[in-house]
Write a protein that holds these residues in place. Structure first.
Motif, mmCIF file in Angstrom:
data_model
loop_
_atom_site.group_PDB
_atom_site.id
_atom_site.type_symbol
_atom_site.label_atom_id
_atom_site.label_comp_id
_atom_site.label_asym_id
_atom_site.label_seq_id
_atom_site.Cartn_x
_atom_site.Cartn_y
_atom_site.Cartn_z
ATOM 1 N N TYR A 157 4.471 71.062 43.184
ATOM 2 C CA TYR A 157 5.792 71.230 42.570
ATOM 3 C C TYR A 157 6.617 69.941 42.659
ATOM 4 N N ARG A 180 2.522 73.135 48.036
ATOM 5 C CA ARG A 180 3.928 72.739 47.864
ATOM 6 C C ARG A 180 4.075 71.369 47.222
ATOM 7 N N GLN A 219 5.266 67.592 40.007
ATOM 8 C CA GLN A 219 5.704 67.959 38.661
ATOM 9 C C GLN A 219 7.105 67.433 38.372
#
Length: 137
Positions: A13, A10, A16
């Motif tokens: 993400y 998790r 990013q």
């Protein structure tokens, strides 16, 4: 961020999204001089009580007032003002408003997307802990 079997966890993400925002604002922040921070809200005031780089009050240059639980870093960016507004609440989204002394043109970078506005009151809907860059034009 990458697990033992090459799977993305998790945090990958989140990283990013953070990298996109950093890429969109790094030129401004890397070429700016920090002048101090403005704070708004009881929790941030208590947490930062007595810290030298906290500016007195909730105004600096074009900013007249701030509403919401926020920490606002103030920068000199090549002679212009830039502000990095952070939602100080790390659990909940909230609206943070910057009130200005007059209507100004500004660039707002949120979630790596730029928009240009002219306003005397900028309301930002911000996720928990999110940061938004505001550059006066």
């Amino acid at each position: 961020m990458i697990g033992a079997w090459n799977n993305k966890n998790r945090w990958w993400y989140y990283a990013q999204e953070a990298n996109k925002q950093i890429g969109a604002i790094d030129e401004v922040l890397m070429n700016s001089v920090n002048k101090g921070i403005l704070i708004s809200g009881d929790k941030v005031a208590e947490d930062l009580k007595g810290i030298a780089y906290v500016l007195e009050g909730t105004s600096w240059r074009e900013v007249e007032d701030i509403t919401g639980d926020a920490l606002v870093s103030c920068f000199n960016y090549n002679g212009k003002s830039a502000f990095y507004v952070v939602n100080y609440d790390t659990e909940y989204a909230q609206k943070i408003t910057l009130e200005f002394f007059d209507k100004y043109n500004m660039k707002v970078v949120q979630k790596a997307e730029e928009k240009f506005v002219k306003t005397d009151s900028l309301e930002l809907t911000m996720s928990a802990g999110e940061g938004v860059l505001v550059v006066m034009e």
